[in-house]
Design a protein around this motif. Structure first.
Motif, PDB file in Angstrom:
ATOM      1  N   ASP A   1      58.867  66.696  74.795  1.00 58.48           N
ATOM      2  CA  ASP A   1      58.056  67.100  75.751  1.00 58.48           C
ATOM      3  C   ASP A   1      58.653  67.514  77.271  1.00 58.48           C
ATOM      4  O   ASP A   1      58.197  68.487  77.836  1.00 58.48           O
ATOM      5  CB  ASP A   1      57.182  65.912  76.109  1.00 58.48           C
ATOM      6  CG  ASP A   1      55.756  65.692  75.218  1.00 58.48           C
ATOM      7  OD1 ASP A   1      55.807  66.643  74.367  1.00 58.48           O
ATOM      8  OD2 ASP A   1      54.892  64.735  75.501  1.00 58.48           O
TER       9      ASP A   1
ATOM     10  N   TYR B   1      52.441  54.144  75.410  1.00 58.86           N
ATOM     11  CA  TYR B   1      51.745  53.086  74.816  1.00 58.86           C
ATOM     12  C   TYR B   1      52.111  51.981  75.665  1.00 58.86           C
ATOM     13  O   TYR B   1      52.982  51.880  76.457  1.00 58.86           O
ATOM     14  CB  TYR B   1      52.005  52.924  73.330  1.00 58.86           C
ATOM     15  CG  TYR B   1      51.621  54.253  72.481  1.00 58.86           C
ATOM     16  CD1 TYR B   1      49.989  54.335  72.658  1.00 58.86           C
ATOM     17  CD2 TYR B   1      52.296  54.688  71.890  1.00 58.86           C
ATOM     18  CE1 TYR B   1      49.538  55.347  71.699  1.00 58.86           C
ATOM     19  CE2 TYR B   1      51.514  55.768  70.751  1.00 58.86           C
ATOM     20  CZ  TYR B   1      50.341  56.163  70.976  1.00 58.86           C
ATOM     21  OH  TYR B   1      49.639  57.081  70.116  1.00 58.86           O
TER      22      TYR B   1
ATOM     23  N   THR C   1      50.901  62.129  58.174  1.00 51.59           N
ATOM     24  CA  THR C   1      50.492  60.951  57.250  1.00 51.59           C
ATOM     25  C   THR C   1      49.916  59.764  58.073  1.00 51.59           C
ATOM     26  O   THR C   1      50.431  59.457  58.937  1.00 51.59           O
ATOM     27  CB  THR C   1      51.691  60.466  56.470  1.00 51.59           C
ATOM     28  OG1 THR C   1      52.056  61.571  55.343  1.00 51.59           O
ATOM     29  CG2 THR C   1      51.329  59.285  55.616  1.00 51.59           C
TER      30      THR C   1
ATOM     31  N   GLY D   1      56.940  56.122  66.399  1.00 49.98           N
ATOM     32  CA  GLY D   1      56.649  56.447  64.880  1.00 49.98           C
ATOM     33  C   GLY D   1      56.845  55.356  64.048  1.00 49.98           C
ATOM     34  O   GLY D   1      56.034  54.913  63.157  1.00 49.98           O
TER      35      GLY D   1
ATOM     36  N   ALA E   1      62.549  54.514  68.549  1.00 50.33           N
ATOM     37  CA  ALA E   1      64.047  54.002  68.170  1.00 50.33           C
ATOM     38  C   ALA E   1      65.175  54.674  69.076  1.00 50.33           C
ATOM     39  O   ALA E   1      65.907  53.827  69.592  1.00 50.33           O
ATOM     40  CB  ALA E   1      64.284  54.479  66.817  1.00 50.33           C
TER      41      ALA E   1
ATOM     42  N   VAL F   1      62.416  59.142  78.641  1.00 49.19           N
ATOM     43  CA  VAL F   1      61.144  59.360  78.312  1.00 49.19           C
ATOM     44  C   VAL F   1      60.731  59.147  76.879  1.00 49.19           C
ATOM     45  O   VAL F   1      61.223  59.776  76.219  1.00 49.19           O
ATOM     46  CB  VAL F   1      60.705  60.521  78.825  1.00 49.19           C
ATOM     47  CG1 VAL F   1      59.139  61.094  78.571  1.00 49.19           C
ATOM     48  CG2 VAL F   1      60.900  60.782  80.413  1.00 49.19           C
TER      49      VAL F   1
ATOM     50  N   ARG G   1      65.564  62.747  60.490  1.00 46.56           N
ATOM     51  CA  ARG G   1      64.786  62.096  61.541  1.00 46.56           C
ATOM     52  C   ARG G   1      64.430  60.517  61.288  1.00 46.56           C
ATOM     53  O   ARG G   1      63.687  59.937  62.100  1.00 46.56           O
ATOM     54  CB  ARG G   1      63.307  62.995  61.128  1.00 46.56           C
ATOM     55  CG  ARG G   1      62.700  62.576  59.994  1.00 46.56           C
ATOM     56  CD  ARG G   1      61.456  63.322  59.580  1.00 46.56           C
ATOM     57  NE  ARG G   1      61.204  63.402  58.234  1.00 46.56           N
ATOM     58  CZ  ARG G   1      60.440  62.340  57.655  1.00 46.56           C
ATOM     59  NH1 ARG G   1      59.864  61.414  58.400  1.00 46.56           N
ATOM     60  NH2 ARG G   1      60.245  62.188  56.301  1.00 46.56           N
TER      61      ARG G   1
ATOM     62  N   GLY H   1      51.007  59.506  61.713  1.00 46.71           N
ATOM     63  CA  GLY H   1      52.314  59.696  61.800  1.00 46.71           C
ATOM     64  C   GLY H   1      52.801  61.164  61.855  1.00 46.71           C
ATOM     65  O   GLY H   1      52.540  61.929  61.029  1.00 46.71           O
TER      66      GLY H   1
HETATM   67  C1  LIG Z   1      54.309  59.223  58.116  1.00 49.89           C
HETATM   68  C2  LIG Z   1      55.774  58.910  58.488  1.00 49.89           C
HETATM   69  C3  LIG Z   1      56.432  57.921  57.652  1.00 49.89           C
HETATM   70  C4  LIG Z   1      57.937  57.576  58.213  1.00 49.89           C
HETATM   71  N1  LIG Z   1      58.424  56.845  57.267  1.00 49.89           N
HETATM   72  C5  LIG Z   1      59.644  56.398  57.693  1.00 49.89           C
HETATM   73  C6  LIG Z   1      60.240  55.354  57.035  1.00 49.89           C
HETATM   74  O1  LIG Z   1      59.767  54.652  55.891  1.00 49.89           O
HETATM   75  N2  LIG Z   1      61.410  55.070  57.320  1.00 49.89           N
HETATM   76  C7  LIG Z   1      62.062  55.555  58.394  1.00 49.89           C
HETATM   77  O2  LIG Z   1      63.312  55.236  58.711  1.00 49.89           O
HETATM   78  N3  LIG Z   1      61.514  56.586  59.234  1.00 49.89           N
HETATM   79  C8  LIG Z   1      60.427  56.974  58.769  1.00 49.89           C
HETATM   80  N4  LIG Z   1      59.702  57.831  59.490  1.00 49.89           N
HETATM   81  C9  LIG Z   1      60.422  58.438  60.597  1.00 49.89           C
HETATM   82  C10 LIG Z   1      60.546  57.684  61.610  1.00 49.89           C
HETATM   83  O3  LIG Z   1      59.518  57.087  62.095  1.00 49.89           O
HETATM   84  C11 LIG Z   1      60.748  58.569  62.914  1.00 49.89           C
HETATM   85  O4  LIG Z   1      60.925  59.815  62.812  1.00 49.89           O
HETATM   86  C12 LIG Z   1      61.434  57.919  64.166  1.00 49.89           C
HETATM   87  O5  LIG Z   1      60.575  56.816  64.463  1.00 49.89           O
HETATM   88  C13 LIG Z   1      61.520  58.626  65.319  1.00 49.89           C
HETATM   89  O6  LIG Z   1      62.099  58.068  66.276  1.00 49.89           O
HETATM   90  P1  LIG Z   1      61.908  58.818  67.746  1.00 49.89           P
HETATM   91  O7  LIG Z   1      62.455  57.702  68.734  1.00 49.89           O
HETATM   92  O8  LIG Z   1      62.791  59.983  67.710  1.00 49.89           O
HETATM   93  O9  LIG Z   1      60.400  59.141  68.193  1.00 49.89           O
HETATM   94  P2  LIG Z   1      59.175  58.565  68.236  1.00 49.89           P
HETATM   95  O10 LIG Z   1      59.272  57.291  67.307  1.00 49.89           O
HETATM   96  O11 LIG Z   1      58.096  59.604  67.852  1.00 49.89           O
HETATM   97  O12 LIG Z   1      59.164  57.810  69.682  1.00 49.89           O
HETATM   98  C14 LIG Z   1      58.607  58.928  70.707  1.00 49.89           C
HETATM   99  C15 LIG Z   1      58.075  57.827  71.771  1.00 49.89           C
HETATM  100  O13 LIG Z   1      57.669  58.651  73.043  1.00 49.89           O
HETATM  101  C16 LIG Z   1      56.624  58.236  73.333  1.00 49.89           C
HETATM  102  N5  LIG Z   1      56.094  59.431  74.196  1.00 49.89           N
HETATM  103  C17 LIG Z   1      55.826  60.600  73.578  1.00 49.89           C
HETATM  104  N6  LIG Z   1      55.535  61.515  74.697  1.00 49.89           N
HETATM  105  C18 LIG Z   1      55.508  61.184  75.777  1.00 49.89           C
HETATM  106  C19 LIG Z   1      55.391  61.442  77.145  1.00 49.89           C
HETATM  107  N7  LIG Z   1      54.868  62.489  77.366  1.00 49.89           N
HETATM  108  N8  LIG Z   1      55.563  60.383  78.067  1.00 49.89           N
HETATM  109  C20 LIG Z   1      55.673  59.157  77.836  1.00 49.89           C
HETATM  110  N9  LIG Z   1      56.034  58.467  76.443  1.00 49.89           N
HETATM  111  C21 LIG Z   1      55.944  59.515  75.434  1.00 49.89           C
HETATM  112  C22 LIG Z   1      55.631  57.859  72.128  1.00 49.89           C
HETATM  113  O14 LIG Z   1      54.609  57.254  72.405  1.00 49.89           O
HETATM  114  C23 LIG Z   1      56.733  57.218  71.410  1.00 49.89           C
HETATM  115  O15 LIG Z   1      56.800  55.979  71.570  1.00 49.89           O
HETATM  116  C24 LIG Z   1      58.556  58.340  59.118  1.00 49.89           C
HETATM  117  C25 LIG Z   1      57.515  59.028  59.966  1.00 49.89           C
HETATM  118  C26 LIG Z   1      56.358  59.528  59.837  1.00 49.89           C
HETATM  119  C27 LIG Z   1      55.690  60.426  60.452  1.00 49.89           C
END
Ligand SMILES: Cc1cc2nc3c(=O)[nH]c(=O)nc-3n(C[C@H](O)[C@H](O)[C@H](O)COP(=O)(O)OP(=O)(O)OC[C@H]3O[C@@H](n4cnc5c(N)ncnc54)[C@H](O)[C@@H]3O)c2cc1C
Length: 448
Positions: free
Chosen positions: A177, A50, A198, A56, A28, A24, A402, A316
């Motif tokens: 979630d 999406y 941000t 993120g 990344a 889900v 993160r 973000g």
């Molecule tokens: C402002 C900001 C700047 C950042 N800058 C950097 C940076 O420069 N370099 C870096 O490496 N990291 C950076 N980060 C951190 C990084 O982007 C994230 O922590 C990382 O992308 C998290 O990956 P993830 O796969 O855990 O979660 P996410 O990227 O949050 O992915 C979760 C996915 O699940 C989907 N989703 C959520 N709920 C549901 C649901 N109920 N049903 C179906 N789909 C769902 C979302 O749409 C999303 O695609 C930044 C973060 C922020 C907020």
């Protein structure tokens, strides 16, 4: 009108799908988990709310892959990569398409700016090549329970409800979630306090050569820019953050701008898990984008003709709900660069805490810590693993753990854990972290 008389209906028949592993979220962590589990010969479905992967990094336009290189104060040091495996593979795939820039200075370490459009294509092609079933525009809304076991989720789609059953579900939603829907243990930040959101934006029309000549190669802007921001603040401009990051990108004339600091109109922290706060964050984020863009245009060399090209599809979110795991990464583990026997990922990234007036950065020099498997295993419930930023980690620890390279690494490890659980008919809590580590080593992921 009496709401008690309403019926909760969708008269369309529910569709049913069965998979070995259900992921889900296509950030990344989710992309890495889905690809890795599929490579072990399992049927894998990935749900994403999406119409593209990246989370993120793409919808939030976070813009750079952090967490690949050591931080150091050694004079003349070059970027030393310590994270490999899926993170390295994805970066190379981006590079092959011109979708990622060479390492750039970020304080005492380096990061790599990626192109979010190429990120999406790269994920699409990789998942298609592996044979992962991807369902876009599908929001997981309920869990399917089989006693104590999470047996999959129900998702809302334009076609109606889709029930996806799976032996193992991976919560890679970023916001835990699935954990929350199943009523399993979770927590939010430091006693409810989370890092501020941000809204990232991109400026075009920048003379990047003049900009660089004036401000140097470090993407964390120095005192000259902060002082100008403080003067503009004093003059009444709505610019709440004076320490900002500005990154030249892979595209000509472009800067990726990590500047805004979003709080509520009354100054309180916004909680992105509350719909009213999330909405306020989006609106305030867009307002601040225009205020920062105007400041940059008016005050920074090379930016006189700059204009906002785009903002993140969504604000973000750095931190929200996290799983209560069988292990928890502590702030002290990060600072001490602790390495765990059951570590499944490395992180050399500093604690980069976005809270208060200015972001706080605490470096881990010439070293890295590892993250234990238990940070991704819920303390209760069966059939469920988490991957990504919703890991079990203390407030400041998650401000390091993160970032994108680590989320790729967690996804890869959890993809292996899911595959081991399915193959050996074990619950995730009974999967031996040593077997996950062996699988990662076979993939070429350096873990110790
Ligand atoms: C402002 C900001 C700047 C950042 N800058 C950097 C940076 O420069 N370099 C870096 O490496 N990291 C950076 N980060 C951190 C990084 O982007 C994230 O922590 C990382 O992308 C998290 O990956 P993830 O796969 O855990 O979660 P996410 O990227 O949050 O992915 C979760 C996915 O699940 C989907 N989703 C959520 N709920 C549901 C649901 N109920 N049903 C179906 N789909 C769902 C979302 O749409 C999303 O695609 C930044 C973060 C922020 C907020």
């Amino acid at each position: 009108m009496n709401i008690m008389n309403f019926e909760d209906v969708d008269r369309r028949p529910a569709l049913r799908r069965v998979s070995d592993v259900l992921v889900v979220g296509g950030g990344a962590a989710g992309v890495a988990a889905a690809a890795t589990a599929r490579r072990q010969g399992l049927q894998v479905t990935l749900l994403e709310k999406y119409g593209f992967c990246g989370g993120g990094a793409v919808a939030g336009l976070s813009g750079t892959v952090c967490g690949l290189y050591l931080a150091t104060e050694r004079a003349g040091a070059r970027p030393e990569q310590v994270v490999f495996g899926f993170a390295d593979e994805f970066v190379r795939a981006l590079d092959a398409r011109g979708g990622i820039a060479p390492p750039v200075r970020y304080g005492r370490t380096w990061t790599r700016v990626h192109d979010p459009l190429i990120w999406r294509d790269t994920a699409d092609d990789l998942l298609a090549a592996e044979g992962v079933t991807v369902i876009y525009h599908a929001l997981a809304t309920r869990v399917l329970l089989d006693g104590d076991r999470i047996a999959g989720v129900s998702a809302w789609t334009k076609q109606g409800r889709v029930d996806i059953e799976a032996a193992i579900t991976v919560d890679a939603s970023g916001d835990a979630d699935v954990v929350a829907m199943a009523g399993l243990g979770s927590f939010v930040g430091d006693d409810g306090h989370v890092q501020n959101p941000t809204m990232i934006f991109r400026l075009l029309g920048v003379d990047v050569a003049r900009f660089r000549a004036e401000y140097g190669d470090d993407t964390i802007m120095g005192e000259a820019v902060s002082a100008a921001l403080r003067r503009a603040q004093a003059a009444g401009r709505p610019l709440p953050r004076s320490k900002v990051w500005l990154f030249p990108t892979t595209r000509p004339g472009e800067l990726l701008c990590n500047c805004t600091r979003i709080t509520g109109a009354d100054g309180r922290e916004l909680d992105p898990l509350r719909f009213a706060d999330f909405t306020e964050a989006e609106i305030e984020g867009r307002r601040q984008v225009h205020a920062y863009a105007a400041f940059i245009r008016d005050h920074l060399v090379g930016c006189e003709q700059a204009f906002v090209n785009d903002t993140g599809v969504q604000v973000g979110i750095r931190q929200s709900r996290q799983v209560q795991g069988t292990a928890r990464l502590l702030n002290a583990d990060v600072v001490a660069a602790r390495k765990f026997d059951d570590g499944i990922a490395r992180s050399p990234w500093p604690i980069e805490l976005h809270a208060g007036d200015r972001p706080k950065v605490e470096w881990i020099l010439d070293d890295y810590y590892t993250v234990p498997y238990g940070c991704f295993v819920p303390t209760a419930g069966e059939g469920l693993l988490v991957a990504g930023r919703c890991l079990s980690a203390e407030h400041e620890a998650v401000a390091s753990a993160r970032v994108t390279a680590q989320c790729f690494s967690y996804g890869q490890a959890i993809g292996h854990a899911a595959a081991l659980a399915v193959r050996d008919r074990r619950q995730p809590r009974a999967v031996d972290a040593a077997a996950v580590r062996d699988a990662l080593r076979r993939d070429g992921a350096a873990i110790n």
